[in-house]
Every structure is written in structure tokens, then in C-alpha cells.
Enzyme design. Structure first.
Site, PDB file in Angstrom:
ATOM      1  N   TYR A  30       0.867  -1.015   0.081  1.00 35.95           N
ATOM      2  CA  TYR A  30      -0.029  -0.132  -0.011  1.00 35.95           C
ATOM      3  C   TYR A  30       0.857   1.318  -0.052  1.00 35.95           C
ATOM      4  O   TYR A  30       0.702   2.251   0.781  1.00 35.95           O
ATOM      5  CB  TYR A  30      -0.861   0.151   1.315  1.00 35.95           C
ATOM      6  CG  TYR A  30      -2.038   0.797   0.991  1.00 35.95           C
ATOM      7  CD1 TYR A  30      -2.198   2.131   1.956  1.00 35.95           C
ATOM      8  CD2 TYR A  30      -3.181   0.330   0.144  1.00 35.95           C
ATOM      9  CE1 TYR A  30      -3.532   2.770   1.764  1.00 35.95           C
ATOM     10  CE2 TYR A  30      -4.327   1.416   0.078  1.00 35.95           C
ATOM     11  CZ  TYR A  30      -4.473   2.572   0.688  1.00 35.95           C
ATOM     12  OH  TYR A  30      -5.547   3.007   0.635  1.00 35.95           O
ATOM     13  N   GLN A  33       2.377   2.994  -5.393  1.00 37.77           N
ATOM     14  CA  GLN A  33       1.593   2.159  -6.256  1.00 37.77           C
ATOM     15  C   GLN A  33       0.633   1.707  -5.878  1.00 37.77           C
ATOM     16  O   GLN A  33      -0.702   1.810  -6.178  1.00 37.77           O
ATOM     17  CB  GLN A  33       2.274   1.096  -7.262  1.00 37.77           C
ATOM     18  CG  GLN A  33       3.230   1.943  -8.384  1.00 37.77           C
ATOM     19  CD  GLN A  33       2.546   2.856  -9.348  1.00 37.77           C
ATOM     20  OE1 GLN A  33       1.340   2.531  -9.852  1.00 37.77           O
ATOM     21  NE2 GLN A  33       3.175   4.141  -9.968  1.00 37.77           N
ATOM     22  N   ARG A  53       1.644  -6.721   5.789  1.00 41.31           N
ATOM     23  CA  ARG A  53       2.200  -7.549   7.036  1.00 41.31           C
ATOM     24  C   ARG A  53       1.326  -7.011   8.242  1.00 41.31           C
ATOM     25  O   ARG A  53       0.768  -5.791   8.363  1.00 41.31           O
ATOM     26  CB  ARG A  53       3.808  -7.163   7.171  1.00 41.31           C
ATOM     27  CG  ARG A  53       4.530  -7.846   6.310  1.00 41.31           C
ATOM     28  CD  ARG A  53       6.115  -7.438   6.304  1.00 41.31           C
ATOM     29  NE  ARG A  53       6.146  -6.086   6.125  1.00 41.31           N
ATOM     30  CZ  ARG A  53       7.130  -5.379   5.958  1.00 41.31           C
ATOM     31  NH1 ARG A  53       8.500  -6.133   6.101  1.00 41.31           N
ATOM     32  NH2 ARG A  53       7.216  -4.211   5.477  1.00 41.31           N
ATOM     33  N   SER A  56       2.762  -3.635   9.662  1.00 44.46           N
ATOM     34  CA  SER A  56       2.703  -2.788   8.561  1.00 44.46           C
ATOM     35  C   SER A  56       2.085  -1.240   9.020  1.00 44.46           C
ATOM     36  O   SER A  56       0.921  -1.217   9.531  1.00 44.46           O
ATOM     37  CB  SER A  56       2.276  -3.053   7.198  1.00 44.46           C
ATOM     38  OG  SER A  56       2.388  -2.233   6.283  1.00 44.46           O
ATOM     39  N   ASP A  88      10.307  -4.122  -5.480  1.00 45.82           N
ATOM     40  CA  ASP A  88      10.853  -4.985  -6.067  1.00 45.82           C
ATOM     41  C   ASP A  88      11.998  -6.011  -5.443  1.00 45.82           C
ATOM     42  O   ASP A  88      11.829  -7.338  -5.703  1.00 45.82           O
ATOM     43  CB  ASP A  88      11.598  -4.556  -7.369  1.00 45.82           C
ATOM     44  CG  ASP A  88      10.775  -3.830  -8.199  1.00 45.82           C
ATOM     45  OD1 ASP A  88      10.942  -2.482  -8.370  1.00 45.82           O
ATOM     46  OD2 ASP A  88       9.772  -4.195  -8.727  1.00 45.82           O
ATOM     47  N   GLN A  91       9.966  -8.671  -3.459  1.00 47.10           N
ATOM     48  CA  GLN A  91       8.883  -9.719  -4.249  1.00 47.10           C
ATOM     49  C   GLN A  91       8.963 -11.102  -4.314  1.00 47.10           C
ATOM     50  O   GLN A  91       8.180 -11.916  -4.247  1.00 47.10           O
ATOM     51  CB  GLN A  91       8.552  -9.010  -5.578  1.00 47.10           C
ATOM     52  CG  GLN A  91       8.087  -7.633  -5.631  1.00 47.10           C
ATOM     53  CD  GLN A  91       7.704  -7.340  -7.295  1.00 47.10           C
ATOM     54  OE1 GLN A  91       7.845  -7.854  -8.085  1.00 47.10           O
ATOM     55  NE2 GLN A  91       7.394  -5.971  -7.025  1.00 47.10           N
ATOM     56  N   HIS A 113       6.038  -3.834 -12.510  1.00 48.12           N
ATOM     57  CA  HIS A 113       7.124  -3.665 -13.280  1.00 48.12           C
ATOM     58  C   HIS A 113       7.627  -5.040 -13.398  1.00 48.12           C
ATOM     59  O   HIS A 113       7.406  -5.920 -12.257  1.00 48.12           O
ATOM     60  CB  HIS A 113       8.134  -2.834 -11.946  1.00 48.12           C
ATOM     61  CG  HIS A 113       9.480  -2.761 -12.390  1.00 48.12           C
ATOM     62  ND1 HIS A 113       9.902  -2.171 -13.816  1.00 48.12           N
ATOM     63  CD2 HIS A 113      10.940  -2.678 -11.881  1.00 48.12           C
ATOM     64  CE1 HIS A 113      11.173  -2.170 -13.920  1.00 48.12           C
ATOM     65  NE2 HIS A 113      11.921  -2.470 -12.856  1.00 48.12           N
ATOM     66  N   GLY A 139       3.167   6.728  -8.069  1.00 48.89           N
ATOM     67  CA  GLY A 139       1.970   6.314  -7.681  1.00 48.89           C
ATOM     68  C   GLY A 139       1.004   7.214  -7.232  1.00 48.89           C
ATOM     69  O   GLY A 139      -0.169   7.302  -7.444  1.00 48.89           O
ATOM     70  N   GLU A 232      16.044  29.189  -9.744  1.00 48.35           N
ATOM     71  CA  GLU A 232      16.612  29.179 -11.292  1.00 48.35           C
ATOM     72  C   GLU A 232      16.673  27.625 -11.510  1.00 48.35           C
ATOM     73  O   GLU A 232      16.161  27.187 -12.705  1.00 48.35           O
ATOM     74  CB  GLU A 232      17.983  29.868 -11.503  1.00 48.35           C
ATOM     75  CG  GLU A 232      18.395  29.904 -12.918  1.00 48.35           C
ATOM     76  CD  GLU A 232      17.266  30.630 -13.705  1.00 48.35           C
ATOM     77  OE1 GLU A 232      16.723  31.319 -13.362  1.00 48.35           O
ATOM     78  OE2 GLU A 232      16.946  29.872 -14.728  1.00 48.35           O
TER      79      GLU A 232
HETATM   80  N1  NAI Z   1       6.809   4.117  -7.145  1.00 52.02           N
HETATM   81  C1  NAI Z   1       6.233   4.208  -8.308  1.00 52.02           C
HETATM   82  O1  NAI Z   1       5.832   5.176  -8.740  1.00 52.02           O
HETATM   83  C2  NAI Z   1       6.283   2.940  -9.340  1.00 52.02           C
HETATM   84  C3  NAI Z   1       6.382   1.848  -9.025  1.00 52.02           C
HETATM   85  N2  NAI Z   1       6.520   0.656  -9.736  1.00 52.02           N
HETATM   86  C4  NAI Z   1       6.546  -0.466  -9.120  1.00 52.02           C
HETATM   87  O2  NAI Z   1       5.566  -0.753  -8.348  1.00 52.02           O
HETATM   88  C5  NAI Z   1       5.965  -1.975  -7.246  1.00 52.02           C
HETATM   89  C6  NAI Z   1       5.739  -1.260  -5.930  1.00 52.02           C
HETATM   90  O3  NAI Z   1       6.622  -0.250  -5.862  1.00 52.02           O
HETATM   91  P1  NAI Z   1       6.198   1.043  -4.810  1.00 52.02           P
HETATM   92  O4  NAI Z   1       4.642   1.514  -5.126  1.00 52.02           O
HETATM   93  O5  NAI Z   1       7.253   1.927  -5.314  1.00 52.02           O
HETATM   94  O6  NAI Z   1       6.514   0.478  -3.465  1.00 52.02           O
HETATM   95  P2  NAI Z   1       6.604   1.227  -2.159  1.00 52.02           P
HETATM   96  O7  NAI Z   1       8.051   1.062  -1.433  1.00 52.02           O
HETATM   97  O8  NAI Z   1       6.099   2.664  -2.269  1.00 52.02           O
HETATM   98  O9  NAI Z   1       5.624   0.421  -1.200  1.00 52.02           O
HETATM   99  C7  NAI Z   1       5.605  -0.904  -0.676  1.00 52.02           C
HETATM  100  C8  NAI Z   1       4.533  -1.382   0.011  1.00 52.02           C
HETATM  101  O10 NAI Z   1       4.818  -2.737   0.217  1.00 52.02           O
HETATM  102  C9  NAI Z   1       4.673  -2.787   1.635  1.00 52.02           C
HETATM  103  N3  NAI Z   1       5.769  -3.958   1.984  1.00 52.02           N
HETATM  104  C10 NAI Z   1       7.125  -3.682   2.107  1.00 52.02           C
HETATM  105  N4  NAI Z   1       7.731  -4.853   2.433  1.00 52.02           N
HETATM  106  C11 NAI Z   1       6.815  -5.813   2.322  1.00 52.02           C
HETATM  107  C12 NAI Z   1       6.716  -7.170   2.545  1.00 52.02           C
HETATM  108  N5  NAI Z   1       7.817  -7.903   2.988  1.00 52.02           N
HETATM  109  N6  NAI Z   1       5.449  -7.958   2.830  1.00 52.02           N
HETATM  110  C13 NAI Z   1       4.285  -7.035   2.426  1.00 52.02           C
HETATM  111  N7  NAI Z   1       4.208  -5.911   2.316  1.00 52.02           N
HETATM  112  C14 NAI Z   1       5.539  -5.318   2.131  1.00 52.02           C
HETATM  113  C15 NAI Z   1       5.023  -1.575   2.397  1.00 52.02           C
HETATM  114  O11 NAI Z   1       4.266  -1.534   3.620  1.00 52.02           O
HETATM  115  C16 NAI Z   1       4.386  -0.522   1.363  1.00 52.02           C
HETATM  116  O12 NAI Z   1       2.940  -0.605   1.690  1.00 52.02           O
HETATM  117  C17 NAI Z   1       7.392  -2.171  -7.710  1.00 52.02           C
HETATM  118  O13 NAI Z   1       7.418  -3.286  -8.569  1.00 52.02           O
HETATM  119  C18 NAI Z   1       7.853  -0.832  -8.530  1.00 52.02           C
HETATM  120  O14 NAI Z   1       8.937  -1.075  -9.454  1.00 52.02           O
HETATM  121  C19 NAI Z   1       5.936   0.865 -10.995  1.00 52.02           C
HETATM  122  C20 NAI Z   1       5.961   2.278 -11.560  1.00 52.02           C
HETATM  123  C21 NAI Z   1       6.110   3.391 -10.763  1.00 52.02           C
HETATM  124 MG    MG Z   2      10.785   2.271 -12.075  1.00 53.15          MG
END
Ligand code: NAI
Ligand code: MG
Ligand code: X2X
Ligand code: MG
Length: 350
Positions: A30, A33, A53, A56, A88, A91, A113, A139, A232
Site C-alpha cells: 500500500y 503504487q 504484514r 505494517s 521489487d 517480491q 514492473h 503512484g 533558477e
Molecule cells: N513508485 C512508483 O511510482 C512506481 C513503482 N512501480 C513498481 O510498483 C511496485 C511497488 O513499488 P512502490 O509502490 O514504489 O513500493 P513502495 O515502496 O512505495 O511501497 C511498498 C509497500 O509494500 C509494503 N511492503 C514492504 N515490504 C513488504 C513485505 N515484505 N511484505 C508485504 N508488504 C510489504 C510496504 O508496507 C508498502 O506498503 C514495484 O514493482 C515498482 O517497481 C512501477 C511504476 C512506478
Molecule cells: Mg521504475
């Protein structure tokens, strides 16, 4: 769908959210994204369960947003469509411990991704569909654009289509999160990963911040005030890029002064010269041959020593302090609550 381009691009009329009427979508994570997908899906009438989790910090946010929250394993067991939106770097672990044991034949396993699939960190079982819907946006803007009845372009890829309707369901998902309002481009996991890693390293995140910091440092080292250097080289960049976003480089060139246009057109390629392009090609090669991903996996296995050191140095760069103090003086600053990005950052760190 438009066939004006070399790729197939799909829009709202090409998708039907009701395809997901009998599905429960588990959104694992959460953060940036995850919160956007879960809320947009929910607001589009899709049945969503968020997997987090027990400890979390994101749980309270998701529950406060009115969503059903449970553990990742339980969410997967309840769902027929699993959207993997945890970092990532975790995962593969989440897949092994929470997803794989609860996945059933005919389910959809979806990513935003393609890194873990393309670089073989996750080998999905036969019998499930494996898809990707990857917004081309941070996101919190995926959510903001959806709420503003706008959308963000996205990429769609099918890695495995066991059911025969993987694309129909992925398109319904893309429409439900608002991507089909702007365009959903069909691609492959390889093309998404390699172009996304390159874009974030060479242009969007790495390249642009390096350019901004060098510009800031050049002015400050030459004796100009930090405030002027900040306005700037960083603050005005948003205003310039907004014009590029709306109408391409020419909209920006048409809006700036002739002086800026001549100076920019004659000096731009001296700043970002052929050497920069050689560096870009080198960075792309490291992505294509897997060197970057191996390095990133080892960095995480070692506890992120370099990542932490680099992030600390970035935080300590003078431009961060100067910018924060100047933004506090904006007339509208008092109205600001914690930004969505800051709240997503908190969620991501837990
Ligand atoms: N950040 C972005 O804007 C973009 C991200 N993505 C992809 O989206 C996916 C998610 O990335 P983000 O949203 O940036 O992640 P994030 O780091 O913003 O959020 C991660 C979420 O996963 C939870 N989490 C972390 N470890 C965990 C675990 N072991 N078990 C269960 N939950 C856990 C955290 O509490 C958090 O809610 C990735 O594959 C990323 O490459 C793709 C496009 C853009
Ligand atoms: Mg990326
Ligand atoms: C926001 C986005 O598209 C990135 C830069 O690829 C990412 O956050 O991984
Ligand atoms: Mg990206």
C-alpha cells in the site's frame, strides 16, 4: 485501439471493468503504487483486498481509506487476481512465502514492473496468467489523476496466458486504475523493464537531479545566492516541464523568451553532449546484460550500505535545506498537510 503507431495502444472503449465483476483483486502493498491501484480499483467498483504484514504502518492508512486489509497470504487465498505492489527487492520472498502457496490455477499474477519475472527472480507456475500493468507515473499521481477524472499512461504485457483472456482482464484492470483514459501501450516484460530502468536512471530520476545539482553548484560556487540558484535550477524546472508535458518541447520553446530559446538551442548540446550519450549507452548495456539487477540484489542482501550512504548524502545536499526553507515561505505553505509522497514514503519504509 489506435494503429497510428508501431505499438497497439488501448483506451477506455477497448476495455470493460465488468470483466472483473466476479474477481477479487488482492493488492499486495500500500505504498506509492499500491495505495493508488487499490483506491482506484475500489472506486471503479472492483472488489479489493489489501495484503500487508501484521506490523505494517501502511495498515492504518489502508483501513482509514475504507479498504479491507489482511495478510498477504490471506489476501492471495481470497483473490483470483493478485497485484504485486511490494518493493521489487522483496517480491521474490513475498512470492515464495505468501503468494505461491495460495495461488490457484486460473488466477492472475500481475506486476507493475517486470524486473522479478524478466530477471528470473520469480518463476511463476503453469496454470496461472502472468500480466503486467505498469503506470508510467509515480503512484501518488496515478491516484491524483484518477480523482481528477484524468489518467496516466500505462504499459501492458502478457507473460503467460493460460486462461485465454489474460489481456481482457489486464485491460479491465488498466481501465479501472485510470490508465486507459490516457492510453495503454502493449509491450513485453523485457521492454518495460529495460526502458523503465533506463528512464529512471538516465533521465527522470538520476539524470535530472544530477543536472539540477550541478547547475545549482555552478551558480553558488560562482558566488550567486543559493536562493537564486534554487529558484533558477530546481523550482522553475517544474514550470518548464509542465509546458513540455502539455505540448512538447516546442510549447516550452514558444513560451520562453527568444533569448532563452537561442541560448538553450546553442548551448544545450554543449552541456548534455555526446559523452553523455556514451554514458547513457553504457548504463543501458548494464541493464540489458543484468549487471544492474545483480548489483541491486547484492546491495539489498548486504543491507543497502551504498544506498543508505548515497541517500544520506542526497539529503544533506545544500539544495535540500535551501529549498525546504524557501518552500515554507510560499504564501500557500501554511495550507499544506503532509504531501501524499511523504505519506507514501512513510508507508514504503515500514
Ligand atoms: N513508485 C512508483 O511510482 C512506481 C513503482 N512501480 C513498481 O510498483 C511496485 C511497488 O513499488 P512502490 O509502490 O514504489 O513500493 P513502495 O515502496 O512505495 O511501497 C511498498 C509497500 O509494500 C509494503 N511492503 C514492504 N515490504 C513488504 C513485505 N515484505 N511484505 C508485504 N508488504 C510489504 C510496504 O508496507 C508498502 O506498503 C514495484 O514493482 C515498482 O517497481 C512501477 C511504476 C512506478
Ligand atoms: Mg521504475
Ligand atoms: C515512477 C516510475 O515510473 C519509476 C521512476 O519507474 C519508479 O518509481 O520505479
Ligand atoms: Mg517508471
Amino acid at each position: 485501439m489506435t494503429d497510428e503507431f508501431t505499438t497497439d495502444i488501448y483506451y477506455d472503449d477497448d476495455a470493460d471493468v465488468s470483466t472483473l465483476d466476479d474477481e477479487t483483486v488482492a493488492v499486495l502493498g500500500y505504498g506509492s503504487q499500491g495505495h493508488a491501484h487499490a483506491l482506484n480499483l475500489h472506486d471503479s467498483g472492483v472488489d479489493v483486498v489489501v495484503g500487508l504484514r501484521e506490523d505494517s504502518a501502511s495498515r492504518s492508512a489502508a483501513e482509514a481509506d475504507g479498504l479491507t486489509v489482511t495478510t498477504p497470504a490471506d489476501a492471495v487465498s481470497q483473490a483470483s487476481y493478485v497485484s504485486v505492489l511490494v518493493p521489487d527487492t522483496v517480491q521474490a520472498d513475498v512470492y515464495e512465502n505468501a503468494i505461491e502457496p495460495n495461488l490457484e490455477a486460473g488466477d492472475t499474477l500481475q506486476f507493475a514492473h517486470g524486473l522479478n519475472i524478466h530477471y528470473n527472480q520469480i518463476q511463476p507456475p503453469e496454470g496461472v496468467d502472468v500480466t503486467m500493468v505498469a503506470p508510467k507515473s509515480p503512484g501518488h499521481l496515478v491516484r491524483r489523476n484518477y480523482e481528477n477524472d484524468e489518467g496516466t499512461p500505462g504499459l501492458l504485457a502478457i507473460y503467460q496466458d493460460t486462461t485465454g483472456d489474460a489481456q481482457e482482464r489486464a485491460l479491465a484492470y488498466a481501465k479501472a486504475i485510470g490508465c486507459a483514459r490516457a492510453g495503454v501501450i502493449e509491450t513485453t516484460f523485457q521492454e518495460e523493464v529495460e526502458s523503465d530502468l533506463f528512464g529512471e536512471q538516465a533521465v527522470l530520476c538520476g539524470g535530472v537531479t544530477a543536472l539540477v545539482k550541478h547547475g545549482y553548484e555552478a551558480l553558488v560556487d560562482a558566488g550567486y545566492s543559493p536562493e537564486i540558484a534554487y529558484f533558477e535550477c530546481l523550482n522553475e524546472l517544474k514550470l518548464i516541464v509542465d509546458l513540455m508535458y502539455e505540448g512538447g518541447n516546442m510549447e516550452m520553446w514558444n513560451s520562453v523568451s527568444d533569448t532563452a530559446e537561442y541560448g538553450g538551442l546553442t548551448r544545450g548540446d554543449r552541456i548534455v553532449d555526446d559523452h553523455v550519450r556514451e554514458n547513457m549507452d553504457e548504463v543501458l548495456e548494464e541493464i540489458q546484460n543484468g549487471e544492474f539487477t545483480r548489483e541491486w540484489i547484492l546491495e539489498n542482501q548486504a543491507g543497502r550500505p551504498s544506498y543508505s550512504q548515497l541517500r544520506q548524502a542526497e539529503q544533506e545536499h545544500e539544495i535540500e535545506d535551501v529549498g525546504a526553507r524557501l518552500r515554507e515561505l510560499f504564501a500557500w505553505a501554511d495550507d499544506e498537510t503532509e504531501t501524499e509522497a511523504e505519506s507514501a514514503e512513510v508507508a514504503a519504509d515500514d
